[in-house]
Design a protein around this motif. Structure first.
Motif, PDB file in Angstrom:
ATOM      1  N   ALA A 191      47.439  49.554  41.530  1.00 50.29           N
ATOM      2  CA  ALA A 191      47.044  48.153  41.645  1.00 50.29           C
ATOM      3  C   ALA A 191      45.529  48.010  41.644  1.00 50.29           C
ATOM      4  CB  ALA A 191      47.642  47.548  42.914  1.00 50.29           C
ATOM      5  N   LEU A 192      44.841  48.890  42.355  1.00 49.83           N
ATOM      6  CA  LEU A 192      43.384  48.826  42.392  1.00 49.83           C
ATOM      7  C   LEU A 192      42.778  49.126  41.023  1.00 49.83           C
ATOM      8  CD1 LEU A 192      42.645  50.587  45.792  1.00 49.83           C
ATOM      9  CD2 LEU A 192      42.523  48.159  45.272  1.00 49.83           C
ATOM     10  N   VAL A 224      42.546  43.567  49.921  1.00 50.98           N
ATOM     11  CA  VAL A 224      43.844  44.010  49.413  1.00 50.98           C
ATOM     12  C   VAL A 224      44.924  43.580  50.395  1.00 50.98           C
ATOM     13  CG1 VAL A 224      45.236  45.976  48.683  1.00 50.98           C
ATOM     14  CG2 VAL A 224      42.762  45.995  48.296  1.00 50.98           C
ATOM     15  N   VAL A 230      44.893  39.463  41.483  1.00 46.21           N
ATOM     16  CA  VAL A 230      45.674  40.323  40.606  1.00 46.21           C
ATOM     17  C   VAL A 230      46.916  40.759  41.385  1.00 46.21           C
ATOM     18  CG1 VAL A 230      45.715  42.481  39.315  1.00 46.21           C
ATOM     19  CG2 VAL A 230      43.624  41.107  39.384  1.00 46.21           C
ATOM     20  N   THR A 282      43.085  45.950  39.062  1.00 47.55           N
ATOM     21  CA  THR A 282      42.120  44.959  39.526  1.00 47.55           C
ATOM     22  C   THR A 282      40.727  45.280  39.008  1.00 47.55           C
ATOM     23  OG1 THR A 282      43.414  44.544  41.518  1.00 47.55           O
ATOM     24  CG2 THR A 282      41.106  43.882  41.568  1.00 47.55           C
ATOM     25  N   THR A 292      40.485  40.005  43.732  1.00 49.46           N
ATOM     26  CA  THR A 292      41.138  40.735  44.814  1.00 49.46           C
ATOM     27  C   THR A 292      42.556  41.123  44.400  1.00 49.46           C
ATOM     28  OG1 THR A 292      41.688  38.586  45.793  1.00 49.46           O
ATOM     29  CG2 THR A 292      39.762  39.720  46.668  1.00 49.46           C
ATOM     30  N   THR A 293      43.223  41.901  45.264  1.00 46.10           N
ATOM     31  CA  THR A 293      44.495  42.525  44.896  1.00 46.10           C
ATOM     32  C   THR A 293      45.603  42.113  45.853  1.00 46.10           C
ATOM     33  OG1 THR A 293      43.213  44.449  44.192  1.00 46.10           O
ATOM     34  CG2 THR A 293      45.601  44.728  44.357  1.00 46.10           C
TER      35      THR A 293
END
Length: 415
Positions: free
Chosen positions: A101-102, A146, A60, A105, A123-124
């Motif tokens: 962002a998390l 990440v 992501v 995800t 994963t990010t």
């Protein structure tokens, strides 16, 4: 890497992400996979610069635009970001853009899990720009999967290779389902193109796996040649003991109650009306069991599963048959499209089980001229048909219409 652009980049650095991905070219010579650009998966809180579906993982990619270029960026997940030693300030007061962002995800991973997609690691990648010379991340954040980086072709490629860690490659069929689950519009690439992007051919994998699992046969050593005879003797002794025990307990065995499995109910009651089930079926290949415009639509759109069931009930002493078809689509958008198509007169539908040789004694031989109700709930489209088992049929019969409404609460497949 095959690129599919579904919308504009939500961030300025998203253009750099797209440029980096495009340098890898189509096919799996560099990495492989499919990148959905400018996509917003269902239930995701924000638009994403990219979702990259790799043979061994899902990335992501969320873009974060910095106020100025930076030589050094300190980017902890749960702490204050600093640009060349100065705290990063944002209008919303957030100290770490990684939290957004998390969250994205997590939404993507939940979407894949809810739709029963291939369980690849999600994963990010936080892409930062317009330019960053060096990014500093705590080791614990790196171990969480990440990566914060400026999206150059080399840095993005390195992150993709580090984060795609599945033990086995995703098949082309599973990749198509993943892409349909994540993209709200359009259709996944054809199977041959997905294989060209590095996704495995399931048939070939099974063939190789069966060969690899063949046990290696080694000739027995001289000292082991007596083992089969010893084992045979032990088995014989055990059988004699078991026979003696069974004979000695024969008198009490007959008096003990037998435990037989409780038969599953085959009748469902709705509003006081009994519906006896007369067969059910489920398949992942939906289109061959449909006809007309519905079949044409399903031939170009992904259907996750088709569940069908048949019931018999009695209305004022007259038998009626019920046919239920429930189609599971990747998302509510495509379910709405199919619902609109199937609701229009003369556009086809789903074949009832009786039309595929699964009639029951005393039941209808066809569901032509039936009372029909097409409904949609989330990503599920349900087609309910009711006919009299014998005699003339009238699709507008109010008694059949009432049964159709009740049949909306019947299960589409036997549990």
């Amino acid at each position: 890497m095959r690129l599919i652009r579904l919308g504009p980049e939500p961030s300025a650095v998203g253009a750099d992400v797209r440029a980096a991905l495009s340098t890898w070219g189509n096919g799996d010579a560099v990495l492989g996979g499919v990148a959905l650009l400018g996509v917003r998966p269902p239930d995701c809180p924000r638009d994403l610069d990219a979702v990259i579906v790799l043979p061994r993982g899902v990335l992501v990619v969320v873009g974060v635009d910095l106020p100025d270029p930076a030589m050094r960026l300190e980017a902890p997940l749960n702490g204050q970001w600093k640009i060349d030693g100065w705290p990063l300030t944002r209008p919303d007061g957030a100290t770490s853009p990684a939290a957004e962002a998390l969250e994205a995800t997590t939404a993507v991973a939940r979407r894949i899990q809810d739709m029963r997609g291939e369980p690849l690691p999600v994963t990010t990648v936080v892409a930062v720009g317009p330019y960053v010379g060096q990014v500093v991340q705590p080791t614990v954040d790196l171990n969480r999967g990440v990566r914060v980086l400026h999206p150059k072709p080399t840095t993005l490629l390195a992150a993709a290779r580090e984060l795609g860690t599945s033990d086995r490659p995703c098949s082309a069929a599973h990749a198509a389902k993943l892409l349909a689950v994540l993209a709200p519009t359009g259709s996944p690439p054809e199977r041959a193109r997905l294989i060209a992007e590095g996704f495995s051919d399931a048939a070939a994998d099974l063939a190789s796996a069966s060969t690899m699992l063949l046990p290696k046969v080694t000739p027995p050593k001289p000292g082991r040649r007596l083992l089969p005879y010893v084992a045979g003797l032990i088995v014989a002794v055990l059988l004699i003991i078991a026979l003696i025990l069974s004979l000695s307990s024969g008198d009490t065995a007959d008096s003990s109650p037998s435990t037989t499995p409780t038969p599953q109910p085959t009748t469902v009651v709705v509003d006081g009306r009994n519906f006896a089930q007369r067969g059910s079926d489920r398949t992942d290949d939906c289109a061959p069991h449909t006809f007309g415009d519905v079949r044409a639509w399903l031939s170009t759109h992904l259907c996750m599963q088709l569940r069908r069931a048949q019931y018999e009930t009695t209305v004022d002493g007259r038998k009626a048959g019920v046919a239920i078809a429930e189609l599971s689509l990747p998302d509510a958008t495509r379910a709405g499209e199919l619902h609109a198509l199937a609701s229009a007169p003369g556009t086809g539908g789903v074949s009832a089980l009786v039309q595929e040789g699964k009639a029951w004694p005393g039941g209808p031989s066809t569901f032509d001229r039936s009372a029909i109700r097409v409904s949609v709930k989330g990503a599920l489209v349900r087609i309910t048909q009711v006919v009299w088992a014998e005699g003339e049929q009238d699709p507008a019969d109010p008694k059949l219409a009432q049964v159709t409404e009740q049949a909306l609460r019947l299960p589409a497949a036997q549990q």
